[in-house]
Design a protein around this motif. Structure first.
Motif, PDB file in Angstrom:
ATOM      1  N   UNK A 192      -8.754  20.480   7.185  1.00 47.79           N
ATOM      2  CA  UNK A 192      -7.439  20.152   7.749  1.00 47.79           C
ATOM      3  C   UNK A 192      -6.675  19.164   6.862  1.00 47.79           C
ATOM      4  N   UNK A 193      -7.228  17.954   6.576  1.00 47.32           N
ATOM      5  CA  UNK A 193      -6.480  17.078   5.662  1.00 47.32           C
ATOM      6  C   UNK A 193      -6.303  17.689   4.278  1.00 47.32           C
ATOM      7  N   UNK A 194      -7.263  18.530   3.872  1.00 48.53           N
ATOM      8  CA  UNK A 194      -7.131  19.182   2.572  1.00 48.53           C
ATOM      9  C   UNK A 194      -5.956  20.152   2.583  1.00 48.53           C
ATOM     10  N   UNK A 195      -5.870  20.929   3.670  1.00 52.51           N
ATOM     11  CA  UNK A 195      -4.758  21.868   3.799  1.00 52.51           C
ATOM     12  C   UNK A 195      -3.423  21.147   3.778  1.00 52.51           C
ATOM     13  N   UNK A 196      -3.358  19.999   4.440  1.00 48.26           N
ATOM     14  CA  UNK A 196      -2.109  19.231   4.470  1.00 48.26           C
ATOM     15  C   UNK A 196      -1.637  18.929   3.051  1.00 48.26           C
ATOM     16  N   UNK A 197      -2.584  18.562   2.204  1.00 52.46           N
ATOM     17  CA  UNK A 197      -2.203  18.250   0.825  1.00 52.46           C
ATOM     18  C   UNK A 197      -1.677  19.473   0.106  1.00 52.46           C
ATOM     19  N   UNK A 235       0.831  -1.201   0.000  1.00 53.22           N
ATOM     20  CA  UNK A 235       0.000   0.000   0.000  1.00 53.22           C
ATOM     21  C   UNK A 235       0.863   1.247   0.000  1.00 53.22           C
ATOM     22  N   UNK A 236       1.922   1.240   0.805  1.00 51.07           N
ATOM     23  CA  UNK A 236       2.746   2.450   0.858  1.00 51.07           C
ATOM     24  C   UNK A 236       3.792   2.519  -0.254  1.00 51.07           C
ATOM     25  N   UNK A 237       3.602   1.696  -1.295  1.00 52.45           N
ATOM     26  CA  UNK A 237       4.376   1.931  -2.509  1.00 52.45           C
ATOM     27  C   UNK A 237       3.458   2.303  -3.667  1.00 52.45           C
ATOM     28  N   UNK A 238       2.153   2.405  -3.371  1.00 53.98           N
ATOM     29  CA  UNK A 238       1.221   2.794  -4.434  1.00 53.98           C
ATOM     30  C   UNK A 238       1.356   4.293  -4.689  1.00 53.98           C
ATOM     31  N   UNK A 269      -7.888   7.388  -5.807  1.00 52.59           N
ATOM     32  CA  UNK A 269      -8.974   6.681  -6.483  1.00 52.59           C
ATOM     33  C   UNK A 269      -9.609   5.683  -5.515  1.00 52.59           C
ATOM     34  N   UNK A 270      -8.774   4.995  -4.772  1.00 49.62           N
ATOM     35  CA  UNK A 270      -9.253   4.024  -3.787  1.00 49.62           C
ATOM     36  C   UNK A 270     -10.206   4.705  -2.799  1.00 49.62           C
ATOM     37  N   UNK A 271      -9.776   5.823  -2.225  1.00 55.23           N
ATOM     38  CA  UNK A 271     -10.623   6.529  -1.247  1.00 55.23           C
ATOM     39  C   UNK A 271     -11.913   6.998  -1.888  1.00 55.23           C
ATOM     40  N   UNK A 272     -11.803   7.540  -3.100  1.00 57.76           N
ATOM     41  CA  UNK A 272     -12.987   8.064  -3.772  1.00 57.76           C
ATOM     42  C   UNK A 272     -13.989   6.941  -4.037  1.00 57.76           C
ATOM     43  N   UNK A 273     -13.490   5.784  -4.452  1.00 55.64           N
ATOM     44  CA  UNK A 273     -14.413   4.709  -4.802  1.00 55.64           C
ATOM     45  C   UNK A 273     -15.060   4.097  -3.560  1.00 55.64           C
ATOM     46  N   UNK A 274     -14.360   4.180  -2.424  1.00 58.61           N
ATOM     47  CA  UNK A 274     -15.002   3.727  -1.182  1.00 58.61           C
ATOM     48  C   UNK A 274     -16.204   4.615  -0.874  1.00 58.61           C
ATOM     49  N   UNK A 301       0.139  12.413   2.653  1.00 54.62           N
ATOM     50  CA  UNK A 301      -0.756  12.766   1.548  1.00 54.62           C
ATOM     51  C   UNK A 301      -1.656  11.577   1.213  1.00 54.62           C
ATOM     52  N   UNK A 302      -1.037  10.385   1.183  1.00 51.21           N
ATOM     53  CA  UNK A 302      -1.811   9.185   0.846  1.00 51.21           C
ATOM     54  C   UNK A 302      -2.909   8.949   1.872  1.00 51.21           C
ATOM     55  N   UNK A 303      -2.541   8.999   3.153  1.00 49.50           N
ATOM     56  CA  UNK A 303      -3.524   8.684   4.197  1.00 49.50           C
ATOM     57  C   UNK A 303      -4.586   9.774   4.285  1.00 49.50           C
TER      58      UNK A 303
END
Ligand code: HEM
Ligand SMILES: [Cu+2]
Ligand SMILES: [Cu+2]
Lengths: 558, 298
Positions: free
Chosen positions: A334-339, A199-202, A209-214, A293-295
């Protein structure tokens, strides 16, 4: 990691060009063909939705309702919003993800290739159903893309099959198609990653995409249920939402926004993913804070399920609910700002190359920051009570949906165009396209903010003369934006037909998709890659895989 | 970090702060006049958010622009940038600051909302014992006036003053009094919105919604339907007249003596025009309600 489990049996195919133009009109199960089918189909709808937008801006260039009849105007904005969301934004994002995800995780196809093809072919089907409503005597739906009852239940023609009826059928089919896509993407990403692709090499794009599709999986059932209940109210006289029969009109708004707010993250997350891919390539630096960023994509997906009532602050919403959802909404930032900070840090101190994709990504980033700030303003209950349903909101979401999402899509098209077609695009036309869109977007949507603060409501065909000034500017911007698609179309068609041949990796980018030919062979990878390092190894000169790069070397030597 | 860099950073921060505060002041001019006590509260909150937003926007775009100008790769430079993958301190800082900012904005917004008390005082959830706009702006005044009934229908506004049994299509309000409305809809969702008051409330059929505010500036303002209500939605507007209590009482008294007459109604007018027209270019529409019969037609 278990490619062999789900994959269909492979027939060794001879080396011939993977696709001809005819392939794109067939029921192909190749994720790359399906990806391009999605992208081209949705772009056609983007043009149709754009024509409706021109009619809207044409009407609004003067205060009176003088260009089209009010009913026609209402049909225009309803169809504009519906097409732009359900037939442009969603399918185009799914198309890009279809093309890229298997390549990026080292798979030969999606987990369920047939389901994939069925999901795609539902798009033109519901697109045609929706457009067919223009031929009904009552015309298309006229209640806005929210279709709030009771207005959406009013049916002056008296016919069973009216515009709203077809609209609801189309949206329900769209929901089913998207759920199929969601199942397919989530399974593919969980099950089909190449050996070593933890996962942490994706790539961050795959995370997004994974998060969006969930989100699609938990949200869409609500929208589809709401649409079906409304359809029953409309056609067989049930009373879920019709107050005249004892139903609850506001309940529909909960069904609708429970999905449609998270939907904006279904839309924006993959675009964040595109930014996370493009900035490192053209800054020649690793993505700053990759894991965070991933998380944060998953975090955004989670929080986005608890904020929907911010679209209903002015509805009959009790005070405690207003406050609770105000606070949850603000926390999305908050997570958006991090990105955003991570992208800025990625660019900082890099070796920037302002190619067309980079320009679109930078322009998109800047307009997203603006949209995020107006988003926070909207989440503040006292402010929203003033600007809810005004052009301020329209300005906010067009900065996201055009300024960020559509700009981000263009960035992606240009960036992956050589991979998809095996041809290079024309840089000069690309830059012209960028400047026209960047200027057009700001000219069109910035004036909407003062208009909203002054109290101009959305969905109006006529307005008081005091609002004329900013509307003229917005309309000029709108027409400019319409023009801006011409160099793009010219570029894409011209380059595909007679562009310079593209090498496998024209941008010297790091990623599995850049290790295969342009365009990739039908099976993507002759040999499944064995991934041995994290993505974005810019400046580190270490190989990404244990086998593919070596192959490249051997090929070069021969 | 070199002293010079620190000084430059401090300089930038000061310039940014200055620009942001200036922008916050500009924000007041982007609104219609402040005609209700609530509008003052909202403009103040908005100005604060504009300052904060300007700071963030200029900070981010400034940094990006700097990179675009000074961190470009040379034409033949194919080398990579420094392989920096992250920085824990920096990441902790830029997570903590937004969290604190969000808490600040939320608290401030909550307080302003409680003070507005547009749905009546928020007794149940007071964090601070906060005077409502009701009390805050009301030193000079006395007893609240009667509740005014607001009826929205496709596409007309009708206001009823029950004690005097006056109906009107123009909303008359006394200045500096707490106004209390009962909002009702005869058919679909509508929205009660007066931009100069910065106040808006959806009206839900089969429900009565109480709504409160305090006009503070005499004059004539626009009242508009703010929730899409079908074909003639944009035409569903009327005037709000804020006047001194004497003028207001006088108006009520005169209106009460007048015989109900049909008011002018734009939706109905346009619809008649449309069916009279030689050809109709549009789709069928819900037929507008007949012009309301009121004592005071505007
Ligand atoms: C910082 C993040 C964001 C915040 C706090 C935020 C907040 C809000 C709020 C409170 C509203 C409701 C306003 C109203 O109707 O009165 C709204 C509307 C909207 N937002 Fe955002 N937003 C954010 C980001 C986004 C993103 C990323 C997208 C899309 C990709 C988006 C798309 C929309 C859309 C489409 C609407 C309006 C829907 C409609 O009324 O038709 N927003 N936003
Ligand atoms: Cu639009
Ligand atoms: Cu939302």
């Amino acid at each position: 990691m278990t490619n062999t489990q789900i994959e269909k049996p492979k027939i060794a195919e001879p080396h011939h060009p993977p696709t001809t133009w005819k392939t794109y009109f067939t029921f192909s199960t190749d994720h790359k063909v399906i990806g391009i089918q999605y992208i081209v189909t949705s772009f056609l709808f983007f043009l149709i939705g754009g024509i409706f937008a021109m009619i809207i801006r044409g009407e609004l260039i003067t205060p009176e309702a003088d260009l089209v009849d009010r009913t026609v105007y209402n049909a225009m904005f309803t169809m504009h919003g519906t097409i732009m969301l359900f037939l442009w934004t969603f399918p185009v994002l799914v198309g890009l993800a279809n093309y890229l995800v298997p390549l990026m995780i080292g798979a030969r196809d999606m987990a369920f290739p047939r389901l994939n093809a069925v999901a795609f072919w539902m798009v033109p089907v519901f697109g045609i159903i929706l457009m067919a409503s223009f031929f009904l005597p009552g015309g298309p739906a006229q209640a806005g893309w929210w279709s709030y009852p009771p207005v959406s239940l009013q049916n002056p023609t008296g016919n069973l099959i009216n515009g709203q009826f077809l609209w609801l059928i189309a949206v329900a089919i769209s929901g089913v198609s998207s759920i199929m896509g969601g199942v397919n993407f989530v399974t593919t990403i969980v099950k089909m990653r190449a050996p070593g692709m933890t996962f942490f090499r994706m790539p961050a794009y795959v995370w997004a995409v994974f998060s969006a599709q969930i989100i699609q999986l938990f949200g869409l059932p609500a929208l589809t249920a709401g649409a079906v209940m409304l359809l029953l109210d409309l056609s067989i006289g049930t009373a879920f939402f019709d107050p005249a029969k004892g139903g609850n009109a506001v309940l529909f708004q909960h069904f609708f926004w429970f999905y449609s707010h998270p939907a904006v993250y279904v839309i924006i997350l993959p675009v964040f993913g595109i930014f996370s891919e493009i900035f490192p390539v053209y800054s020649r630096k690793p993505l700053f804070g990759y894991k965070v960023v991933a998380v944060s994509s998953l975090l955004i997906a989670g929080v986005s399920g608890f904020v929907w009532v911010h679209h209903m602050f002015a509805s009959g919403t009790p005070a405690w609910m207003r406050i609770v959802f105000m606070i949850s909404t603000m926390f999305v930032s908050v997570p958006t700002g991090i990105k955003v900070f991570a992208w800025v840090a990625t660019i900082w101190g890099g070796k920037l190359r302002l190619t067309t994709p980079m320009l679109f990504a930078l322009g998109g980033l800047i307009m997203f920051v603006f949209a995020g700030i107006t988003g926070i303003m909207l989440s503040s209950v006292p402010i929203d009570i003033h600007v809810n349903n005004t052009y301020f909101v329209v300005g906010h979401f067009h900065y996201v949906l055009y300024g960020t999402v559509t700009m981000g899509m263009f960035a992606a098209f240009y960036h992956w165009f050589p991979k998809m077609t095996g041809r290079m695009y024309y840089e000069g036309l690309g830059k012209l396209h960028f400047w026209l869109s960047f200027i057009g977007t700001n000219l069109n949507f910035l004036p909407m903010h003062p208009l909203g603060l002054q109290g101009m409501l959305r969905r109006v065909a006529s307005y008081d003369p005091e609002y004329a000034f900013w509307n003229v500017i917005a309309s000029i911007g709108g027409f400019l934006l319409g023009m801006s698609t011409l160099p793009f179309i010219l570029n894409m068609i011209g380059s595909w037909v007679q562009g310079e041949k593209a090498p496998d990796n024209p941008w010297r980018a790091i990623g599995l998709e850049w290790l295969v030919a342009s365009p990739p062979p039908v099976e993507n990878f002759e040999e499944i890659p064995v991934v041995i390092s994290e993505p974005y190894g810019y400046g580190k000169s270490e190989p990404l895989t244990a086998n593919l790069e070596k192959q490249e070397l051997i090929k070069d030597l021969n | 970090m070199k002293i010079r860099n620190i000084l430059i950073l401090i300089g930038c921060a000061i310039a940014l702060t200055g620009a942001s505060l200036w922008m916050g002041q500009q924000a007041y001019s982007w609104f219609p006049p402040q005609a209700a006590a609530e509008s003052k509260l909202i403009d103040e909150l908005f100005s604060f958010l504009v300052s904060l937003g300007t700071f963030i926007f200029l900070g981010v775009t400034g940094t990006v622009t700097y990179s675009i100008i000074f961190h470009r790769a040379g034409k033949y430079d194919t080398s990579d940038g420094p392989p920096i993958e992250g920085n824990i301190t920096l990441e902790v800082v830029w997570t903590t600051i937004p969290i604190l900012l969000v808490l600040w904005i939320a608290t401030y917004s909550y307080n302003i909302y409680a003070e507005m008390a547009i749905q009546g005082p928020m007794e149940a959830m007071h964090i601070h014992t906060m005077a409502s706009a009701h009390a805050a702006t009301m030193e000079s005044t006395t007893e609240p006036i009667e509740k005014i009934e607001v009826l929205a229908k496709q596409w007309a506004w009708v206001f009823r003053y029950p004690n005097q049994n006056v109906t009107s299509t123009e909303l008359h309000l006394p200045v500096n009094r707490r106004i209390s409305l009962a909002l009702q809809s005869a058919d679909v969702l509508h929205g009660f919105y007066i931009p100069a008051f910065r106040l808006k409330q959806d009206i839900v059929p089969k429900q009565t919604i109480d709504f409160e505010f305090t006009p503070i500036r005499p004059g004539k303002y626009r009242l508009r339907d703010s929730q899409f209500s079908g074909t003639y939605f944009a035409a569903m507007q009327t005037d709000v007249v804020v006047q001194s209590i004497e003028d207001y009482n006088h108006w009520l008294k005169t209106a009460a003596t007048q015989k109900p007459t049909p008011a002018n109604n734009q939706a109905a007018n346009e619809y008649t025009q449309k069916i009279k027209g030689a050809f109709t270019s549009g789709y069928p529409t819900v037929i507008p309600a007949p012009p309301p019969l009121v004592n005071f037609p505007s």
